[in-house]
Enzyme design. Structure first.
Site, PDB file in Angstrom:
ATOM      1  N   GLU A   1      19.969  43.947  16.323  1.00  0.00           N
ATOM      2  CA  GLU A   1      20.036  44.109  17.780  1.00  0.00           C
ATOM      3  C   GLU A   1      18.983  43.182  18.408  1.00  0.00           C
ATOM      4  OE1 GLU A   1      19.565  48.146  19.801  1.00  0.00           O
ATOM      5  OE2 GLU A   1      18.011  46.968  20.798  1.00  0.00           O
TER       6      GLU A   1
ATOM      7  N   ARG B   1      25.493  47.522  23.471  1.00  0.00           N
ATOM      8  CA  ARG B   1      24.413  46.532  23.269  1.00  0.00           C
ATOM      9  C   ARG B   1      24.951  45.103  23.372  1.00  0.00           C
ATOM     10  NH1 ARG B   1      22.299  50.835  23.592  1.00  0.00           N
ATOM     11  NH2 ARG B   1      20.542  51.622  22.372  1.00  0.00           N
TER      12      ARG B   1
ATOM     13  N   SER C   1      14.960  49.730  18.090  1.00  0.00           N
ATOM     14  CA  SER C   1      15.936  49.670  16.987  1.00  0.00           C
ATOM     15  C   SER C   1      16.093  48.217  16.562  1.00  0.00           C
ATOM     16  CB  SER C   1      17.308  50.173  17.446  1.00  0.00           C
ATOM     17  OG  SER C   1      17.228  51.493  17.921  1.00  0.00           O
TER      18      SER C   1
END
Ligand code: FAD
Ligand code: EPU
Length: 335
Positions: A331, A160, A235
């Site tokens: 995130e 990520r 998420s």
């Protein structure tokens, strides 16, 4: 070309009604160069708005990416190199690749957002990451208006993560991405338990790339809320990675700890499990909360403000820290 006082409600998957003082949709490098001459600052690049939490009005320019086009620029018996405009919808690109029987991105089916944003956090799901099929990208530099090319090694892809979230943050507008997809001998990636289960249920023993895509869509639809029905950004936090000493101490205290072993004595702990075990799954606070089927997904039940969602995120973060000593990192881009 520039609109004023525009609601961003249709442009973010959290369903937040904040306003941008200036808003422009751009389709070509020449649009880009014209816009930067106006010198309206600060600039927020917007793709599908599926990885951002807008906590306040944007006093500046929102630049919506509408660069379009999908083109096969090279094809051999084994591979195809495909160039895709940054404003193309990611999932539609996946469906297009399947219609051409090109393989490599089927595990990344149903991820919302644009192709141009996909390298920013090196999108990933079900055992595949963008970097596995990435060749290069073209990006326009805000400082000069010029096109720059970034190859895989320049992008510093991680979990990520990429150079565009760190050293080069805010400096480039990604306008085109090049992918290398398989034309035959597709590498089927079905090692993820949930994919195996769906295929077994369906009696599929030799899955095609189309079968994998359908299985991924089924799994995702069963636990991730559809932003059209329930605002969210997927998420909210990254899955934390911890070292061996911390891991062993934690496992002693919590013997049912779920984990994945990584190279170099590192361990990945699912943030969804930590938040779930901390008692937040399905809990609603005002208009926000943690999704009942996936605790890592923070949701807007309707009418929540970005600030309200962010407050809830911080409460969850503190609770996980108090219980497990692990600091969760968002995130989602909080703006
Ligand atoms: P945006 O949210 O519009 O932007 C994200 C960030 O990138 C912002 O900082 C923005 O300024 C910047 N940016 C966007 N476009 C450009 C550009 N062209 N040039 C430079 N900067 C740019 N992600 C995963 O990795 N895996 C998943 O499985 C996954 N599942 C999801 C499921 C749901 C239901 C949702 C809502 C989200 C999910 N996500 C997942 C997160 C999200 O879909 C991805 O991060 C996606 O790549 C974001 O694309 P976007 O166009 O919406 O980006
Ligand atoms: N879990 C719980 N309770 C929950 C949620 C999860 O116990 O409420 C447990 C699950 O049982 C499982 C583990 O946590 O043992 C992992 O859960 P899941 O398989 O749902 O995946 P995840 O780690 O929560 C990650 C990505 C997703 C990606 C999936 C599939 C991150 C931060 N998230 O989720 O990406 O789609 O794996 O590969 O890495 C996103 O980035 O927005 C995103 C959705």
């Amino acid at each position: 070309m520039i609109k004023k006082n525009v609601s961003l409600l249709p442009y973010n998957t959290f369903g937040l009604d904040v306003k941008a003082s200036h808003f422009a949709s751009i389709k070509t490098p020449s649009d880009f160069r014209q816009i930067i001459k106006t010198a309206i600052q600060p600039i927020l690049i917007l793709g599908g708005g599926s990885n951002m939490l807008l906590t306040k009005n944007w006093k500046g320019l929102v630049l919506k990416n509408d660069f379009k086009g999908i083109e096969i620029i090279e094809k051999t018996a084994n591979h195809a190199i495909v160039a895709v405009g940054g404003g193309e919808n990611w999932h539609e690109f996946v469906l297009w690749s399947l219609s051409q029987n090109l393989g490599g991105i089927e595990n990344l089916s149903l991820i919302p957002g644009t192709v141009g944003a996909s390298p920013i956090q090196n999108i990933g799901a079900y055992g595949v990451e963008l970097k596995d099929v990435f060749v290069k990208l073209e990006a326009l530099r805000f400082e000069t208006g010029r096109k720059n090319t970034f190859h895989k090694k320049d992008c510093k892809f991680g979990y990520r993560d990429s150079v565009f979230k760190k050293q080069l943050k805010g400096q480039f507008f990604i306008s085109k991405v090049f992918f290398k997809l398989t034309n035959r001998n597709h590498k089927i990636k079905n090692s993820y338990g949930a994919i195996k289960e769906v295929l077994t249920q369906k009696g599929i023993t030799k899955p095609t790339i189309q079968d994998i895509s359908k299985a991924v869509i089924e799994i995702r639809s069963s636990k991730l809320p559809d932003p059209k029905e329930l605002g969210n950004s997927g998420s909210f936090f990254k899955n934390p990675e911890i070292g061996k000493v911390q891991f062993e101490a934690l496992q002693k205290k919590f013997p049912n700890l779920v984990f994945y072993e990584l190279p170099n004595d590192q361990y990945k702990i699912p943030a969804g499990w930590l938040i779930d075990q901390a008692g937040w799954k399905g809990k609603r606070i005002g208009n926000t909360g943690c999704h009942a089927k996936q605790a890592l997904v923070l949701v807007n039940y309707g009418g929540a403000t970005g600030a309200e969602v962010w407050e809830h995120a911080k409460t969850v973060q503190q609770s996980v820290k108090d219980i497990y000593g692990i600091e969760l990192t968002p995130e989602v881009n909080v703006l």
